[in-house]
Motif scaffolding. Structure first.
Motif, PDB file in Angstrom:
ATOM      1  N   ASN A 166       0.833  -1.330   0.125  1.00 11.29           N
ATOM      2  CA  ASN A 166       0.224  -0.116  -0.026  1.00 11.29           C
ATOM      3  C   ASN A 166       0.892   1.293   0.037  1.00 11.29           C
ATOM      4  O   ASN A 166       0.656   2.241  -0.663  1.00 11.29           O
ATOM      5  CB  ASN A 166      -1.111   0.048   1.103  1.00 11.29           C
ATOM      6  N   ASP A 167       1.806   1.184   0.648  1.00 13.08           N
ATOM      7  CA  ASP A 167       2.756   2.572   0.906  1.00 13.08           C
ATOM      8  C   ASP A 167       3.724   2.735  -0.386  1.00 13.08           C
ATOM      9  O   ASP A 167       3.841   3.793  -0.620  1.00 13.08           O
ATOM     10  CB  ASP A 167       3.279   2.658   2.353  1.00 13.08           C
TER      11      ASP A 167
ATOM     12  N   GLY B 167       1.118   2.703  -3.994  1.00 11.49           N
ATOM     13  CA  GLY B 167      -0.119   3.555  -3.789  1.00 11.49           C
ATOM     14  C   GLY B 167      -1.614   2.608  -3.966  1.00 11.49           C
ATOM     15  O   GLY B 167      -1.462   1.624  -3.820  1.00 11.49           O
ATOM     16  N   ARG B 168      -2.440   3.268  -3.617  1.00 12.42           N
ATOM     17  CA  ARG B 168      -3.709   2.619  -3.557  1.00 12.42           C
ATOM     18  C   ARG B 168      -4.294   1.874  -4.754  1.00 12.42           C
ATOM     19  O   ARG B 168      -4.751   0.781  -4.657  1.00 12.42           O
ATOM     20  CB  ARG B 168      -4.864   3.604  -2.932  1.00 12.42           C
TER      21      ARG B 168
ATOM     22  N   GLU C 216      -6.546   8.870  -6.797  1.00  9.77           N
ATOM     23  CA  GLU C 216      -5.493   8.283  -5.907  1.00  9.77           C
ATOM     24  C   GLU C 216      -5.576   9.139  -4.508  1.00  9.77           C
ATOM     25  O   GLU C 216      -6.114  10.160  -4.432  1.00  9.77           O
ATOM     26  CB  GLU C 216      -4.110   8.489  -6.340  1.00  9.77           C
ATOM     27  N   SER C 217      -5.258   8.469  -3.375  1.00 12.65           N
ATOM     28  CA  SER C 217      -5.171   9.266  -2.119  1.00 12.65           C
ATOM     29  C   SER C 217      -4.332  10.428  -2.238  1.00 12.65           C
ATOM     30  O   SER C 217      -3.130  10.296  -2.558  1.00 12.65           O
ATOM     31  CB  SER C 217      -4.702   8.260  -0.972  1.00 12.65           C
TER      32      SER C 217
ATOM     33  N   ALA D   2       4.367  10.556  -0.921  1.00 13.01           N
ATOM     34  CA  ALA D   2       5.293  10.127  -2.102  1.00 13.01           C
ATOM     35  C   ALA D   2       6.061  11.246  -2.679  1.00 13.01           C
ATOM     36  O   ALA D   2       6.501  11.017  -3.838  1.00 13.01           O
ATOM     37  CB  ALA D   2       4.461   9.234  -3.110  1.00 13.01           C
TER      38      ALA D   2
ATOM     39  N   TRP E  16      -1.552   9.694   0.305  1.00 14.73           N
ATOM     40  CA  TRP E  16      -0.371   9.039  -0.365  1.00 14.73           C
ATOM     41  C   TRP E  16       0.318   9.667  -1.335  1.00 14.73           C
ATOM     42  O   TRP E  16       1.721   9.781  -1.136  1.00 14.73           O
ATOM     43  CB  TRP E  16      -0.985   7.814  -0.804  1.00 14.73           C
ATOM     44  N   LEU E  17      -0.222  10.560  -2.208  1.00 13.89           N
ATOM     45  CA  LEU E  17       0.573  11.231  -3.142  1.00 13.89           C
ATOM     46  C   LEU E  17       1.625  12.406  -2.472  1.00 13.89           C
ATOM     47  O   LEU E  17       2.666  12.458  -2.772  1.00 13.89           O
ATOM     48  CB  LEU E  17      -0.439  12.221  -3.993  1.00 13.89           C
TER      49      LEU E  17
ATOM     50  N   SER F 140      -8.575   3.699   2.293  1.00 11.94           N
ATOM     51  CA  SER F 140      -8.552   4.597   1.088  1.00 11.94           C
ATOM     52  C   SER F 140      -9.894   5.571   1.134  1.00 11.94           C
ATOM     53  O   SER F 140      -9.637   6.752   0.599  1.00 11.94           O
ATOM     54  CB  SER F 140      -8.397   3.722  -0.310  1.00 11.94           C
TER      55      SER F 140
END
Length: 551
Positions: free
Chosen positions: A99-100, A103-104, A221-222, A229, A225-226, A152
């Protein structure tokens, strides 16, 4: 306090106002609703399997192929029903790094591929051993998907709608349960005995998941998370798309700054997201999870929540619904009626989840829903215990048997309203971004292994306690859940992901005190709402602001 004042301060009114303040653009954002529905669909494989597994052994084609003589024998179904949860635990463990790092959306495609491969192995399995092996592979895919979906949704949802959108995951689970059960019932009635009977039940979700893989290229996408990243521009543009608001809108800017601040804290903890090795980052994450008091409290609540949800007996009743009907003298010896009642039970759970999503979870808050649901579950457990004991000793009337069937349905209602939301809604929204995947993975591993133990143990529990004692066992844990909620479960309805952090600081036993403090989903106290003028109310409708929680 008069009726008008009570109505103005009611959860329903405050919930309506919070959605109005969010604005129709946010509430009806196509990208938000599509992405939330997509991630809610990750629940479908889990309950498709749960629903079909409870009735598939009643199909003549399945019995002949795998040497099962009775679809109502708990001892014969034990391995078939329970082995998949070992795979669930493995999948939950793998979901943390995937997941990390991926990405989702990319993670979804990986997990879906594993699920499809496992189902194909089951479809082509020549014997029971191969079928059991396929159950573990399928479980790896399901366990990963089930962990991915709630986190998510929690990351993309606005605070005002987080509970509602997270509950879509539960609606998808119940809808899948209905379709799989009635599909099996239709196959039993209309398809001649053959391997095709059970193969069709396993092919259909493969087709659905394959189509979802294609759809995954069009979801958001989350943003969290973006940002994590180091893709800040993508994170901000995705947030604009999700909220359907201009780039410079104060709500978008406020929410993005909250996300960015949380990520900056993580960068300090990890010394840079991409700058350390995977093992170094894992060590940093584990250290933060187990050394920060608020995070240990989160983990404690999640693990206990998963345990209480299973100890209440709801999922085991669903998985062994046909054998339990047989024990209760309902549809005894009638395969078609047992499968049909399983279908109606699934329909009831779908209705219950829908009602809970739109009425209880955000309108009443997490704590009140838990109190109501656990109490109702405990009462139905007590009735079932008394009913089974009297039936064994002196026999029961037809009306008592009909009431027992109704109690099984009410038991499901209590579970959906209460203990069901603890792992799937409440548990998903507790974690800060930097440890959400690890926290969710550990919780998921515990959940699925605990569920495996419950599924394996139920036939023995029923046998050792003369059937009725099992329901006393379930009722006792419902009482524990009520007490635990009172002292340990804080109210987080309407708070942003970042604001929840403040709730978990301080004493572990402050849940009741914190939850009594006046607040609404918009962060305005009921007293301030009452004092607001008509012009202020009208002006608030033209503004869209980020929800603020008062802790």
């Amino acid at each position: 306090m008069n009726f008008t004042t009570s109505l103005l301060r009611s959860p329903i009114k405050r919930y309506r106002d919070s959605l109005r303040k969010a604005g129709p653009k946010v509430v009806w954002s196509p990208s938000l609703l599509y992405s939330a529905a997509f991630f809610a669909g990750t629940a479908i494989p889990a309950t498709w399997d749960q629903g079909s597994a409870s009735v598939l052994p009643s199909l003549p084609g399945f019995q002949e192929q795998f040497g099962i003589s009775s679809g109502s024998s708990g001892s014969q179904l034990r391995n078939f029903i329970s082995l998949i949860y070992i795979g669930y635990a493995v999948g939950a463990a793998l979901s943390f790094p995937v997941n990390d790092w991926m990405g989702r959306r990319a993670s979804f495609r990986i997990y879906s591929s594993i699920y499809i491969v496992g189902q194909l192995i089951a479809i082509l399995a020549p014997n029971k051993a191969a079928m059991y092996a396929s159950r573990i592979v399928v479980g790896i895919g399901i366990g990963s998907l089930a962990n991915l979906g709630p986190l998510s949704i929690a990351e993309i949802a606005p605070p005002e709608m987080r509970g509602l959108l997270s509950a879509w995951f539960g609606i998808a689970m119940s809808l899948s349960l209905v379709v799989s059960t009635f599909m099996t019932y239709g196959i039993y009635l209309h398809l001649p005995p053959s391997r095709l009977q059970y193969q069709l039940v396993w092919i259909v979700p493969c087709v659905f998941i394959f189509l979802c893989c294609i759809a995954s290229f069009f979801v958001c996408e989350s943003p969290r998370w973006l940002e994590l990243a180091d893709r800040s521009e993508d994170a901000l543009s995705t947030l604009v798309r999700l909220r359907r608001l201009p780039f410079d809108h104060e709500r978008v800017q406020a929410e993005y700054q909250q996300i960015r601040s949380a990520v900056q804290e993580e960068r300090v903890a990890f010394h840079g997201f991409r700058s350390v090795s995977g093992l170094g980052r894992l060590n940093s994450t584990v250290r933060e999870l187990f050394t920060v008091s608020s995070n240990v409290r989160r983990l404690h609540i999640c693990l206990v929540s998963y345990a209480l949800a299973q100890l209440s007996g709801a999922n085991t009743i669903t998985s062994y619904f046909v054998p339990i009907l047989n024990i209760a003298g309902i549809a005894e010896g009638n395969k078609a009626e047992g499968i049909m009642l399983s279908g109606f039970y699934a329909v009831a759970k779908l209705v219950f989840v829908t009602l809970a999503s739109f009425v209880f979870i955000d309108l009443l808050g997490r704590r009140r829903s838990l109190f109501f649901g656990a109490t109702l579950q405990g009462c139905t457990d007590i009735y079932m215990a008394v009913y089974l004991k009297v039936r064994q000793d002196t026999g029961v009337s037809a009306s008592a048997s009909e009431t027992a069937l109704a109690m099984l349905f009410l038991h499901a209602w209590g579970y959906i309203v209460g203990l069901f939301i603890m792992p799937y809604v409440f548990g998903a929204e507790l974690w800060p971004t930097r440890i959400r995947s690890l926290g969710g993975a550990i919780s998921g591993i515990f959940h699925w292994l605990f569920l495996y133990a419950m599924q394996v143990a139920l036939p023995s529990l029923l046998d050792r306690t003369h059937n009725w004692g099992a329901f006393v066992f379930f009722a006792s844990w419902c009482l524990v859940a009520i007490l635990y909620t009172h002292f340990m479960i804080p109210e987080v309805s309407g708070l942003t992901m970042e604001e929840i952090e403040a709730v978990f600081k301080g004493s572990w036993f402050n849940a009741n005190t914190v939850s009594k403090r006046p607040r609404t989903m918009s962060g305005i106290s009921p007293k301030d709402e009452d004092n607001a003028t008509g012009n202020e109310r009208a002006d608030s409708k033209s503004k869209t602001v980020a929800s603020e929680g008062v802790v």
